[in-house]
Design an enzyme around this catalytic site. Sequence first.
Site, PDB file in Angstrom:
ATOM      1  N   TYR A 155      11.082  21.122   7.461  1.00  0.00           N
ATOM      2  CA  TYR A 155      11.196  21.693   7.777  1.00  0.00           C
ATOM      3  C   TYR A 155      12.232  22.978   7.420  1.00  0.00           C
ATOM      4  CZ  TYR A 155      13.525  25.477  11.242  1.00  0.00           C
ATOM      5  OH  TYR A 155      14.246  26.237  11.631  1.00  0.00           O
ATOM      6  N   GLU A 168      14.078  28.339  19.283  1.00  0.00           N
ATOM      7  CA  GLU A 168      16.018  27.839  19.063  1.00  0.00           C
ATOM      8  C   GLU A 168      15.789  28.221  20.858  1.00  0.00           C
ATOM      9  OE1 GLU A 168      17.425  27.789  16.872  1.00  0.00           O
ATOM     10  OE2 GLU A 168      16.022  28.065  15.397  1.00  0.00           O
ATOM     11  N   TRP A 212      18.638  20.053  17.627  1.00  0.00           N
ATOM     12  CA  TRP A 212      17.089  20.667  16.069  1.00  0.00           C
ATOM     13  C   TRP A 212      15.860  19.497  16.841  1.00  0.00           C
ATOM     14  CZ3 TRP A 212      14.905  24.989  16.754  1.00  0.00           C
ATOM     15  CH2 TRP A 212      13.896  25.560  16.223  1.00  0.00           C
TER      16      TRP A 212
END
Length: 182
Positions: free
Chosen positions: A21, A43, A51
């Site tokens: 990522y 998000e 995350w």
Amino acid sequence: MSYCAAIEYMPEERKALHKAYHDTLYGFPIHDDNELFCRLVLEINQAGLSWETILKKEATFRKAYHNFNIEKVAAYTEADRERLMADPGIIRNRLKINAAIENAKTILALQKEHGSFEKWIAAHHPKTKEEWVKLFKKTFRFTGGEIVNEFLMSTGHLPGAHTPDCIIYKEVMQKEPMWARQ
């Protein structure tokens, strides 16, 4: 040159997922409205979680939300809401699910008025983080300070995704993130 400290010092068993990522998506400008919507939904779903949890579930989020097709998500019915609430592959939080659907409807309206979600964001650039948060809270659901900051930073609209000494920083800069055009 090295990587951002968060990647550099991450335990090896977690590094591959985060590095993929970090190296290819984080901070790079996104020009596709469906992908911008995807990042906003991810998000929002990260709120209160790590995350890493979201990265592990990204493929199932894509499947559950029709690859983040804004028009399809905006047309979701109560049956779709219940389908999402029953899907163990995503975050089953009614507030977050409702926010995704309502935010898709909002983005459709923004596209109609501005031509695209990306153009709506560009029309408000530049703003401080605080100004962005105020605008997003007024426009979208479930968008607090950290969600807005990470969304804008991760999509190249606010600086901070990478430190200048990170080897990915130069690649991001070659893609001309919005914040660098100030």
